[in-house]
Design a protein around this motif. Sequence first.
Motif, PDB file in Angstrom:
ATOM      1  N   ALA A   1      -4.461   9.212   6.397  1.00 42.76           N
ATOM      2  CA  ALA A   1      -5.557  10.177   6.282  1.00 42.76           C
ATOM      3  C   ALA A   1      -5.123  11.565   6.763  1.00 42.76           C
ATOM      4  N   ALA A   2      -4.447  11.629   7.907  1.00 39.76           N
ATOM      5  CA  ALA A   2      -4.087  12.913   8.505  1.00 39.76           C
ATOM      6  C   ALA A   2      -3.120  13.713   7.637  1.00 39.76           C
ATOM      7  N   HIS A   3      -2.180  13.025   7.006  1.00 39.54           N
ATOM      8  CA  HIS A   3      -1.120  13.739   6.298  1.00 39.54           C
ATOM      9  C   HIS A   3      -1.229  13.700   4.771  1.00 39.54           C
ATOM     10  N   LEU A   4      -1.995  12.758   4.237  1.00 42.98           N
ATOM     11  CA  LEU A   4      -2.023  12.622   2.780  1.00 42.98           C
ATOM     12  C   LEU A   4      -3.375  12.930   2.149  1.00 42.98           C
TER      13      LEU A   4
ATOM     14  N   SER B   1       3.160   6.175  -5.458  1.00 45.66           N
ATOM     15  CA  SER B   1       3.062   6.360  -6.905  1.00 45.66           C
ATOM     16  C   SER B   1       1.981   7.373  -7.262  1.00 45.66           C
ATOM     17  N   GLY B   2       1.274   7.891  -6.231  1.00 43.22           N
ATOM     18  CA  GLY B   2       0.264   8.913  -6.462  1.00 43.22           C
ATOM     19  C   GLY B   2      -1.152   8.395  -6.506  1.00 43.22           C
ATOM     20  N   ASN B   3      -1.355   7.107  -6.125  1.00 39.61           N
ATOM     21  CA  ASN B   3      -2.691   6.525  -6.194  1.00 39.61           C
ATOM     22  C   ASN B   3      -3.582   7.018  -5.061  1.00 39.61           C
ATOM     23  N   GLN B   4      -4.771   7.499  -5.395  1.00 34.52           N
ATOM     24  CA  GLN B   4      -5.709   8.016  -4.405  1.00 34.52           C
ATOM     25  C   GLN B   4      -6.539   6.908  -3.769  1.00 34.52           C
ATOM     26  N   ASP B   5      -6.891   5.877  -4.549  1.00 34.87           N
ATOM     27  CA  ASP B   5      -7.766   4.823  -4.040  1.00 34.87           C
ATOM     28  C   ASP B   5      -7.191   4.118  -2.818  1.00 34.87           C
ATOM     29  N   MET B   6      -5.884   3.880  -2.835  1.00 30.79           N
ATOM     30  CA  MET B   6      -5.276   3.144  -1.735  1.00 30.79           C
ATOM     31  C   MET B   6      -5.279   3.961  -0.443  1.00 30.79           C
TER      32      MET B   6
ATOM     33  N   ALA C   1       0.835  -1.205   0.000  1.00 29.08           N
ATOM     34  CA  ALA C   1       0.000   0.000   0.000  1.00 29.08           C
ATOM     35  C   ALA C   1       0.871   1.256   0.000  1.00 29.08           C
ATOM     36  N   GLN C   2       1.956   1.248   0.771  1.00 26.05           N
ATOM     37  CA  GLN C   2       2.869   2.396   0.781  1.00 26.05           C
ATOM     38  C   GLN C   2       3.442   2.639  -0.612  1.00 26.05           C
ATOM     39  N   GLU C   3       3.833   1.553  -1.275  1.00 27.39           N
ATOM     40  CA  GLU C   3       4.394   1.669  -2.614  1.00 27.39           C
ATOM     41  C   GLU C   3       3.371   2.245  -3.594  1.00 27.39           C
ATOM     42  N   LYS C   4       2.125   1.787  -3.459  1.00 22.81           N
ATOM     43  CA  LYS C   4       1.071   2.256  -4.353  1.00 22.81           C
ATOM     44  C   LYS C   4       0.734   3.723  -4.089  1.00 22.81           C
ATOM     45  N   ILE C   5       0.657   4.102  -2.818  1.00 22.22           N
ATOM     46  CA  ILE C   5       0.364   5.498  -2.469  1.00 22.22           C
ATOM     47  C   ILE C   5       1.483   6.417  -2.937  1.00 22.22           C
TER      48      ILE C   5
ATOM     49  N   VAL D   1      -1.321  20.374  11.053  1.00 20.69           N
ATOM     50  CA  VAL D   1      -1.022  19.039  10.544  1.00 20.69           C
ATOM     51  C   VAL D   1      -0.856  19.182   9.034  1.00 20.69           C
ATOM     52  N   PRO D   2       0.370  19.329   8.570  1.00 17.72           N
ATOM     53  CA  PRO D   2       0.594  19.650   7.157  1.00 17.72           C
ATOM     54  C   PRO D   2       0.295  18.473   6.234  1.00 17.72           C
ATOM     55  N   GLU D   3      -0.170  18.812   5.045  1.00 15.68           N
ATOM     56  CA  GLU D   3      -0.330  17.778   4.021  1.00 15.68           C
ATOM     57  C   GLU D   3       1.052  17.436   3.492  1.00 15.68           C
ATOM     58  N   ALA D   4       1.392  16.157   3.500  1.00 12.05           N
ATOM     59  CA  ALA D   4       2.737  15.719   3.122  1.00 12.05           C
ATOM     60  C   ALA D   4       2.774  15.236   1.675  1.00 12.05           C
ATOM     61  N   SER D   5       3.971  15.047   1.193  1.00 10.20           N
ATOM     62  CA  SER D   5       4.168  14.531  -0.162  1.00 10.20           C
ATOM     63  C   SER D   5       3.987  13.021  -0.163  1.00 10.20           C
ATOM     64  N   LYS D   6       3.164  12.526  -1.065  1.00 14.43           N
ATOM     65  CA  LYS D   6       2.932  11.086  -1.144  1.00 14.43           C
ATOM     66  C   LYS D   6       4.201  10.347  -1.568  1.00 14.43           C
ATOM     67  N   GLN D   7       5.050  11.018  -2.332  1.00  8.85           N
ATOM     68  CA  GLN D   7       6.260  10.376  -2.824  1.00  8.85           C
ATOM     69  C   GLN D   7       7.308  10.169  -1.733  1.00  8.85           C
ATOM     70  N   THR D   8       7.312  11.019  -0.708  1.00  8.52           N
ATOM     71  CA  THR D   8       8.379  10.950   0.299  1.00  8.52           C
ATOM     72  C   THR D   8       7.897  10.600   1.702  1.00  8.52           C
ATOM     73  N   PHE D   9       6.586  10.533   1.911  1.00 14.39           N
ATOM     74  CA  PHE D   9       6.064  10.358   3.263  1.00 14.39           C
ATOM     75  C   PHE D   9       6.539   9.055   3.914  1.00 14.39           C
ATOM     76  N   PHE D  10       6.661   7.980   3.137  1.00 11.01           N
ATOM     77  CA  PHE D  10       7.033   6.674   3.693  1.00 11.01           C
ATOM     78  C   PHE D  10       8.524   6.379   3.551  1.00 11.01           C
TER      79      PHE D  10
END
Length: 271
Positions: A198-201, A168-173, A162-166, A236-245
């Motif tokens: 949910a909180a950050h992305l 990549s920019g996927n919203q559904d996951m 799921a982390q890998e998919k998120i 609670v800032p919105e984080a980058s999906k590419q770097t959050f994990f």
Amino acid sequence: MTTRAQPAKRKAGPSDNAAAPKKLRCSISERPSLQSDTTTVFVGRLSRAFPVDNKLLRTSCDFFHDQPLTKKGKHAGSKQVRLPDNTIRAFELYLGWLQTGCFYIVAEEDADSPLSDYEPVDHSDRVGISPSEVEREKWYECYLLGQNIQDHNFQDACIDLAQEKIASGNQDMMIAACRFYKTSPIDEAHRKFAVTVAAHLWNTERFELVTRIDYPKMFLEELVAYIGPRLRLVTVPEASKQTFFKNAGCQYHAHTTLKKPCYKETHPAFK
């Protein structure tokens, strides 16, 4: 007087190093079993049979090893396990993961793939679903399979997928993660994953839809509990999906609460 040429020495081959049998003529009672050590796993409502080597099944959990032995029907002699509430495609993905450590989950025909025979959400009014949604359903079915067979390693691998998919920019996951709360019991680390995603992305639009979507009550409570105290001090800032994990490590893995090693330390594919 002529000297006879010495014959050239034969090079040693593999057979020279093999230990010779003590004897060729043995008692019938000493003959090893001709049957392979397998467990037949019947999956889904259609009870599709999967004869699987027991060594493979024991790679990640003890569930199959602990099941009682049955000797009935044409599969007599092998252990039989039934998983009627899980899907065939999830079990196929599980076997692939046991062998290689990877999820062979993406297919060109996903756009036309039928819904699974275990579908926790009613999609009967939908004509078709997108490839991304199909992949999300497969992923959730895998998580439910891990829950059923008590394989926390496989579930942790689902979290990493799921982390890998998120990333990549996927919203559904990002939305699907909260479905963990519909399973029981749910591991604390996996709840943390759903809440922090949910909180950050989630973007502003996603939060505005909270009152219109039937999210699990416990998920919303823990989301508020996570965000609330932080709003007292900082945003609670919105984080980058590419770097959050990027440095997530094992903080979202169930093995941290179970006090067990990570699957990346025990799975043969990662050694």
